[in-house]
Scaffold this motif. Sequence first.
Motif, PDB file in Angstrom:
ATOM      1  N   GLU A  94       0.805  -1.216   0.000  1.00  0.00           N
ATOM      2  CA  GLU A  94       0.000   0.000   0.000  1.00  0.00           C
ATOM      3  C   GLU A  94       0.839   1.267   0.000  1.00  0.00           C
ATOM      4  O   GLU A  94       0.302   2.370  -0.091  1.00  0.00           O
ATOM      5  CB  GLU A  94      -0.938  -0.005   1.213  1.00  0.00           C
ATOM      6  CG  GLU A  94      -1.989  -1.109   1.156  1.00  0.00           C
ATOM      7  CD  GLU A  94      -3.063  -0.919   2.199  1.00  0.00           C
ATOM      8  OE1 GLU A  94      -2.919  -0.005   3.044  1.00  0.00           O
ATOM      9  OE2 GLU A  94      -4.048  -1.677   2.172  1.00  0.00           O
ATOM     10  N   GLY A  95       2.145   1.123   0.120  1.00  0.00           N
ATOM     11  CA  GLY A  95       3.013   2.291   0.101  1.00  0.00           C
ATOM     12  C   GLY A  95       2.879   3.167   1.316  1.00  0.00           C
ATOM     13  O   GLY A  95       3.062   4.385   1.253  1.00  0.00           O
ATOM     14  N   LYS A  96       2.529   2.561   2.445  1.00  0.00           N
ATOM     15  CA  LYS A  96       2.421   3.330   3.683  1.00  0.00           C
ATOM     16  C   LYS A  96       2.989   2.502   4.818  1.00  0.00           C
ATOM     17  O   LYS A  96       3.292   1.311   4.653  1.00  0.00           O
ATOM     18  CB  LYS A  96       0.971   3.700   3.977  1.00  0.00           C
ATOM     19  CG  LYS A  96       0.063   2.510   4.242  1.00  0.00           C
ATOM     20  CD  LYS A  96      -1.362   2.968   4.535  1.00  0.00           C
ATOM     21  CE  LYS A  96      -2.254   1.769   4.864  1.00  0.00           C
ATOM     22  NZ  LYS A  96      -3.657   2.188   5.118  1.00  0.00           N
ATOM     23  N   ASP A  97       3.143   3.132   5.976  1.00  0.00           N
ATOM     24  CA  ASP A  97       3.742   2.440   7.101  1.00  0.00           C
ATOM     25  C   ASP A  97       2.768   2.433   8.264  1.00  0.00           C
ATOM     26  O   ASP A  97       1.977   3.365   8.434  1.00  0.00           O
ATOM     27  CB  ASP A  97       5.044   3.142   7.522  1.00  0.00           C
ATOM     28  CG  ASP A  97       5.914   2.216   8.369  1.00  0.00           C
ATOM     29  OD1 ASP A  97       5.580   1.020   8.452  1.00  0.00           O
ATOM     30  OD2 ASP A  97       6.899   2.710   8.939  1.00  0.00           O
ATOM     31  N   PHE A  98       2.805   1.365   9.037  1.00  0.00           N
ATOM     32  CA  PHE A  98       1.996   1.270  10.237  1.00  0.00           C
ATOM     33  C   PHE A  98       2.873   1.624  11.430  1.00  0.00           C
ATOM     34  O   PHE A  98       3.909   0.992  11.645  1.00  0.00           O
ATOM     35  CB  PHE A  98       1.438  -0.144  10.400  1.00  0.00           C
ATOM     36  CG  PHE A  98       0.446  -0.529   9.345  1.00  0.00           C
ATOM     37  CD1 PHE A  98      -0.899  -0.251   9.496  1.00  0.00           C
ATOM     38  CD2 PHE A  98       0.866  -1.159   8.177  1.00  0.00           C
ATOM     39  CE1 PHE A  98      -1.811  -0.614   8.516  1.00  0.00           C
ATOM     40  CE2 PHE A  98      -0.040  -1.525   7.196  1.00  0.00           C
ATOM     41  CZ  PHE A  98      -1.384  -1.244   7.367  1.00  0.00           C
ATOM     42  N   PRO A  99       2.504   2.656  12.218  1.00  0.00           N
ATOM     43  CA  PRO A  99       3.348   3.076  13.340  1.00  0.00           C
ATOM     44  C   PRO A  99       3.512   1.954  14.356  1.00  0.00           C
ATOM     45  O   PRO A  99       2.552   1.264  14.701  1.00  0.00           O
ATOM     46  CB  PRO A  99       2.573   4.261  13.939  1.00  0.00           C
ATOM     47  CG  PRO A  99       1.158   4.077  13.489  1.00  0.00           C
ATOM     48  CD  PRO A  99       1.249   3.437  12.139  1.00  0.00           C
ATOM     49  N   PHE A 100       4.768   1.780  14.825  1.00  0.00           N
ATOM     50  CA  PHE A 100       5.046   0.716  15.789  1.00  0.00           C
ATOM     51  C   PHE A 100       4.574   1.138  17.170  1.00  0.00           C
ATOM     52  O   PHE A 100       4.776   2.277  17.605  1.00  0.00           O
ATOM     53  CB  PHE A 100       6.540   0.404  15.837  1.00  0.00           C
ATOM     54  CG  PHE A 100       6.906  -0.607  16.883  1.00  0.00           C
ATOM     55  CD1 PHE A 100       6.691  -1.950  16.651  1.00  0.00           C
ATOM     56  CD2 PHE A 100       7.441  -0.197  18.101  1.00  0.00           C
ATOM     57  CE1 PHE A 100       7.024  -2.898  17.620  1.00  0.00           C
ATOM     58  CE2 PHE A 100       7.767  -1.131  19.066  1.00  0.00           C
ATOM     59  CZ  PHE A 100       7.570  -2.482  18.828  1.00  0.00           C
TER      60      PHE A 100
END
Length: 258
Positions: free
Chosen positions: A122-128
């Motif tokens: 999706e070209g995005k990041d999920f915050p850890f």
Amino acid sequence: MLKEIVTAIQSYARAHRFIREHRLWKWIIVPGIIYTLLFLAGMYFFWISSNQFVSSFNHWLGIDRWLHQQRSPILSFLFLMGEIMVRLIMMLFYFSLFKYIFLIIGSPVFAYLSEKTEAIMEGKDFPFSFKQLMADILRGIKLALRNTLWQSVYTISLLILSFIPIVGWVVPVTTLLVECYYYGFSMLDYSCERHKLSPSESIQFIGKHKGLAIGNGMVFYLMHVIPFAGWVLAPAYAVVAATISLYHRDDKVGIEQA
């Protein structure tokens, strides 16, 4: 369901290209080696214990003595086939318990790998979030225990049927399909929990898409036919393939569109 099974199977080829393209090998090899070592040790102890169990059970019921008295090749053949079916069911049941223990131990790695796969697509990041990670691990343990309970009920019921000559011959196939579904369920749930589905919502969602779960589990088990290499790659490939299969389901993006 057949279409979803095909989609899940095709997702393994997509997973291989995805892993190679984005160089995710370290997340594949390390847990895979640990899984393989545990798998080899577990199967060794299972084979010893299963031999003792079947022999003791036959002696307790007096089947071996009765067959010797009957001197019937047909009866001997039927009970030999039944013994083979019982061993297969026991092996699948043992493997099921072993699988859930490994899923609980490896849940942090598998959850991260599923998240990283979707983030790249999706070209995005999920915050850890460490808090969220612990919550996800706890959720994974609860679902693993829930699946273990239900699968044990089904497997024990099928094990009883496997003692019936001829009828019991089809039981291993049924047991394997149950195994495939529950393993695929665990792989798909990593994506469900990331999209904030509650455990009950995840159960309902995956229940509507049984083909994706069964197809994922089928290829996972088939990979065990390839010694060592298949065992190392199977667990992590299943996670990536499950994530991809949900992403490409009916050409829609996201679980929210289910």
